[in-house]
Design a protein around this motif. Sequence first.
Motif, PDB file in Angstrom:
ATOM      1  N   ILE A 112       0.881  -1.163   0.000  1.00 38.64           N
ATOM      2  CA  ILE A 112       0.000   0.000   0.000  1.00 38.64           C
ATOM      3  C   ILE A 112       0.922   1.217   0.000  1.00 38.64           C
ATOM      4  O   ILE A 112       1.402   1.650   1.048  1.00 38.64           O
ATOM      5  N   ALA A 113       1.200   1.737  -1.180  1.00 37.25           N
ATOM      6  CA  ALA A 113       2.142   2.850  -1.308  1.00 37.25           C
ATOM      7  C   ALA A 113       1.873   3.593  -2.603  1.00 37.25           C
ATOM      8  O   ALA A 113       1.331   3.035  -3.546  1.00 37.25           O
ATOM      9  N   GLY A 114       2.280   4.843  -2.626  1.00 41.75           N
ATOM     10  CA  GLY A 114       2.103   5.660  -3.818  1.00 41.75           C
ATOM     11  C   GLY A 114       3.412   5.802  -4.572  1.00 41.75           C
ATOM     12  O   GLY A 114       4.479   5.680  -3.988  1.00 41.75           O
ATOM     13  N   GLY A 115       3.322   6.049  -5.859  1.00 45.93           N
ATOM     14  CA  GLY A 115       4.410   6.278  -6.814  1.00 45.93           C
ATOM     15  C   GLY A 115       5.836   6.002  -6.403  1.00 45.93           C
ATOM     16  O   GLY A 115       6.299   4.868  -6.476  1.00 45.93           O
ATOM     17  N   PRO A 116       6.587   7.041  -5.968  1.00 44.01           N
ATOM     18  CA  PRO A 116       8.006   6.869  -5.679  1.00 44.01           C
ATOM     19  C   PRO A 116       8.290   5.879  -4.550  1.00 44.01           C
ATOM     20  O   PRO A 116       9.250   5.124  -4.621  1.00 44.01           O
ATOM     21  N   VAL A 117       7.439   5.856  -3.524  1.00 45.06           N
ATOM     22  CA  VAL A 117       7.638   4.925  -2.408  1.00 45.06           C
ATOM     23  C   VAL A 117       7.459   3.497  -2.902  1.00 45.06           C
ATOM     24  O   VAL A 117       8.243   2.608  -2.580  1.00 45.06           O
ATOM     25  N   ARG A 118       6.443   3.255  -3.722  1.00 43.17           N
ATOM     26  CA  ARG A 118       6.175   1.923  -4.265  1.00 43.17           C
ATOM     27  C   ARG A 118       7.362   1.418  -5.071  1.00 43.17           C
ATOM     28  O   ARG A 118       7.727   0.238  -4.999  1.00 43.17           O
ATOM     29  N   ALA A 119       7.996   2.285  -5.857  1.00 43.80           N
ATOM     30  CA  ALA A 119       9.143   1.891  -6.677  1.00 43.80           C
ATOM     31  C   ALA A 119      10.275   1.369  -5.792  1.00 43.80           C
ATOM     32  O   ALA A 119      10.868   0.324  -6.086  1.00 43.80           O
ATOM     33  N   VAL A 120      10.567   2.061  -4.701  1.00 49.36           N
ATOM     34  CA  VAL A 120      11.649   1.656  -3.805  1.00 49.36           C
ATOM     35  C   VAL A 120      11.291   0.366  -3.076  1.00 49.36           C
ATOM     36  O   VAL A 120      12.103  -0.558  -2.990  1.00 49.36           O
ATOM     37  N   ILE A 121      10.068   0.285  -2.574  1.00 48.82           N
ATOM     38  CA  ILE A 121       9.631  -0.876  -1.791  1.00 48.82           C
ATOM     39  C   ILE A 121       9.618  -2.148  -2.643  1.00 48.82           C
ATOM     40  O   ILE A 121      10.097  -3.199  -2.220  1.00 48.82           O
ATOM     41  N   THR A 122       9.072  -2.065  -3.856  1.00 48.84           N
ATOM     42  CA  THR A 122       9.025  -3.255  -4.719  1.00 48.84           C
ATOM     43  C   THR A 122      10.421  -3.658  -5.194  1.00 48.84           C
ATOM     44  O   THR A 122      10.707  -4.845  -5.333  1.00 48.84           O
ATOM     45  N   ALA A 123      11.296  -2.684  -5.433  1.00 45.38           N
ATOM     46  CA  ALA A 123      12.668  -3.001  -5.837  1.00 45.38           C
ATOM     47  C   ALA A 123      13.410  -3.713  -4.713  1.00 45.38           C
ATOM     48  O   ALA A 123      14.257  -4.567  -4.963  1.00 45.38           O
ATOM     49  N   ALA A 124      13.075  -3.373  -3.460  1.00 46.47           N
ATOM     50  CA  ALA A 124      13.716  -4.019  -2.316  1.00 46.47           C
ATOM     51  C   ALA A 124      13.192  -5.424  -2.080  1.00 46.47           C
ATOM     52  O   ALA A 124      13.838  -6.232  -1.417  1.00 46.47           O
ATOM     53  N   GLY A 125      11.990  -5.726  -2.591  1.00 50.51           N
ATOM     54  CA  GLY A 125      11.428  -7.057  -2.436  1.00 50.51           C
ATOM     55  C   GLY A 125      10.473  -7.185  -1.265  1.00 50.51           C
ATOM     56  O   GLY A 125      10.140  -8.291  -0.851  1.00 50.51           O
ATOM     57  N   ILE A 126      10.020  -6.071  -0.721  1.00 49.88           N
ATOM     58  CA  ILE A 126       9.054  -6.098   0.377  1.00 49.88           C
ATOM     59  C   ILE A 126       7.668  -6.286  -0.241  1.00 49.88           C
ATOM     60  O   ILE A 126       7.288  -5.549  -1.144  1.00 49.88           O
TER      61      ILE A 126
END
Length: 184
Positions: A112-126
């Motif tokens: 549950i995240a918006g734009g830039p935060v989602r990019a970082v979180i998904t790249a980290a594998g969370i």
Amino acid sequence: MKQSIERIDVQSLELKDQVVSINRVTKVVKGGKNLSFSALIVVGDGHGHVGYGMGKAREVSSAIKKGVEAAKKNIVRVPITEKGATIPHTVTGAYGSGSVLLKPASEGTGVIAGGPVRAVITAAGIQNILTKSLGSTTAHNVVKATVDALLRLKQPERVARLRGKTVAEVLGIEERKPAPVTEA
């Protein structure tokens, strides 16, 4: 808060890059306007490694390439729990006037995240997390605040060792004692 940042071998990781934002910038000079592009890129392997970088060039593809190279130099390790693929505890990160709140979520919640935060979180594998972006909405500040929050995360094993307790005591989990066996 000074942390020792460990060197991560980028060659051994299978990194995927994601473009967060592309911005067209112009510089006014005597002869007219010089047009160039700035790109904000996030790279990660999906297994706890993430980094961000910015590239600037006359063409979009060159800017992205420079951003990927810069991001590979800024890769950090993120502690992810085995159960639920989330973060160990709630944390807030800040950069400039932007701050980001990250909360662990139960399995099945999703990102549950918006734009830039989602990019970082998904790249980290969370895979399961709740986030809230506070203050500045500028993509650069939000990405840097998210990485700052991820750097502030502490592994439960390390906290338990520092406090001289067991991991179960730190996490607040009651250890189940086996039921006494009665012979009849």
